[in-house]
Structures are given as structure tokens and as C-alpha cells.
Design a protein around this motif. Structure first.
Motif, PDB file in Angstrom:
ATOM      1  N   VAL A  31      72.692  41.182  30.708  1.00 16.79           N
ATOM      2  CA  VAL A  31      71.537  40.750  31.502  1.00 16.79           C
ATOM      3  C   VAL A  31      70.366  40.407  30.576  1.00 16.79           C
ATOM      4  CG1 VAL A  31      69.814  41.481  33.212  1.00 16.79           C
ATOM      5  CG2 VAL A  31      72.244  41.944  33.616  1.00 16.79           C
ATOM      6  N   LEU A  43      62.466  42.228  32.381  1.00 18.87           N
ATOM      7  CA  LEU A  43      63.081  40.948  32.048  1.00 18.87           C
ATOM      8  C   LEU A  43      61.972  40.006  31.644  1.00 18.87           C
ATOM      9  CD1 LEU A  43      65.683  40.723  34.944  1.00 18.87           C
ATOM     10  CD2 LEU A  43      65.984  41.630  32.627  1.00 18.87           C
ATOM     11  N   VAL A  63      77.125  39.308  36.565  1.00 16.68           N
ATOM     12  CA  VAL A  63      77.368  40.195  35.409  1.00 16.68           C
ATOM     13  C   VAL A  63      78.112  41.452  35.867  1.00 16.68           C
ATOM     14  CG1 VAL A  63      76.245  41.725  33.719  1.00 16.68           C
ATOM     15  CG2 VAL A  63      75.429  39.370  34.006  1.00 16.68           C
ATOM     16  N   GLU A  79      72.631  36.079  39.337  1.00 10.96           N
ATOM     17  CA  GLU A  79      73.082  36.220  37.938  1.00 10.96           C
ATOM     18  C   GLU A  79      73.467  37.670  37.638  1.00 10.96           C
ATOM     19  OE1 GLU A  79      73.568  34.014  35.567  1.00 10.96           O
ATOM     20  OE2 GLU A  79      72.367  32.257  36.052  1.00 10.96           O
ATOM     21  N   ILE A  80      72.640  38.618  38.120  1.00  8.65           N
ATOM     22  CA  ILE A  80      72.914  40.037  37.861  1.00  8.65           C
ATOM     23  C   ILE A  80      74.182  40.462  38.608  1.00  8.65           C
ATOM     24  CG2 ILE A  80      72.047  42.385  38.275  1.00  8.65           C
ATOM     25  CD1 ILE A  80      69.272  41.362  37.357  1.00  8.65           C
ATOM     26  N   TYR A  97      66.080  47.037  36.367  1.00 16.20           N
ATOM     27  CA  TYR A  97      65.434  45.863  35.782  1.00 16.20           C
ATOM     28  C   TYR A  97      64.115  45.627  36.489  1.00 16.20           C
ATOM     29  CZ  TYR A  97      70.090  45.199  33.905  1.00 16.20           C
ATOM     30  OH  TYR A  97      71.278  45.401  33.254  1.00 16.20           O
TER      31      TYR A  97
END
Length: 163
Positions: A143, A111, A129, A125-126, A66
Motif C-alpha cells: 500500500v 498515505l 492488495v 486499491e487497498i 491507514y
């Protein structure tokens, strides 16, 4: 495992950073990589400092890469494209630089809304996930839903289409 701790590597691009250092880390069973870019979204794509081979190899190993746009100043933010998400504005792929295009074509997943000023929240957050151990595409989809609009995701797909 009951309490899986995902391995998420963060790399902050800076002038003179040699990507070769990170190559050996690709064999450690990483779940995801976050590359913090310069504010324009660029990732070095030429010569000894090119991250393109690193991104390509990670993608071949099914490790999502990412890219998170570098934090910008207030004045640049005002010029930016307004939108939701974590950041006051979103990335605009209409006016991207060649190094960003090269990285996307190599497999990087930009992103849309956050930038590196929200790095801790993005990493958290990642990790969340990937703690659910999704497969490669499920993780990317999850994501992307968190940080990018469907229109942005479509633009990335178009960029990846052979020219």
C-alpha cells in the motif's frame, strides 16, 4: 479462498465522533482500516474523542490503520507540496500537527498523495492488495508503494523512533 473479499473499514473523523463505537469492529477480522482525517491530517488524540487507543489496539491486532488526509479546497491545494500519485499534491510531514504525530506514533500509516476526494479509488486499491492475503508487513509495504514515496516512508519511520 479463491475469491477472497477483504474487509476494509472506512472511518471518517468528524467533530464529536466517539471512537468507542468502532472498538467492537476490531474483533471482526478486518484486513485494514482507512481513517479519513481533517484536511490538516489530524486525528483526535485527546479526551473521550481520542482515536489513539483505537489505533493502538488495531495495530496490536495487526490490522493496519491507514490515514487519508481530508479533502481540501482549491486555494489550499495551490499552497500544497506538488507531487505525483492520485492527488495533485502530497502530504508534508515536515509541518505536521501534534495530533497527526500522536496517531503515527500509535501506529497509523499516513498515505502521502491521495486525499478523501479519491476515497473510492483508494479503498478499491487497498481491497485489491488485501485480496491477495498478504501478511501484515507485506500489505503495508504494498500500500505504501502505491501511495507514498520512499522518502515519505522514511520520515514516518523517523517519527516512530523513540524521542
Amino acid at each position: 479462498g479463491l475469491n477472497y473479499q477483504p474487509k476494509v473499514l472506512h472511518v471518517q473523523v468528524s467533530p464529536g465522533l466517539e471512537p468507542g463505537f468502532y472498538d467492537s469492529l476490531l474483533d471482526l477480522g478486518l484486513d485494514a482500516i482507512i481513517i479519513g482525517t481533517v484536511p490538516t491530517g489530524g486525528i483526535p488524540s485527546e479526551g473521550e474523542f481520542s482515536f489513539i487507543p483505537f489505533i493502538s489496539r488495531a495495530t496490536e491486532l495487526k490490522i493496519p490503520v491507514y490515514s487519508l488526509r481530508g479533502s481540501t479546497t482549491g486555494a489550499e491545494r495551490e499552497i500544497g507540496v506538488r507531487g505525483g500519485g492520485l492527488s495533485p499534491y502530497r502530504r508534508n510531514l515536515e509541518h505536521m500537527y501534534e495530533p497527526e504525530r500522536d496517531a503515527i506514533e500509535a501506529g497509523a500509516i499516513p498515505l502521502e498523495s491521495p486525499d478523501t476526494s479519491q476515497l473510492e479509488e483508494v479503498v478499491e486499491e487497498i481491497r485489491c492488495v488485501y485480496s491477495k492475503r498478504p501478511n501484515y508487513q507485506e500489505g503495508i509495504d504494498e500500500v505504501s508503494k502505491l501511495f507514498s514515496s520512499p522518502k515519505f516512508v522514511e520520515r514516518i519511520k523517523k517519527i516512530r523512533e523513540p524521542r
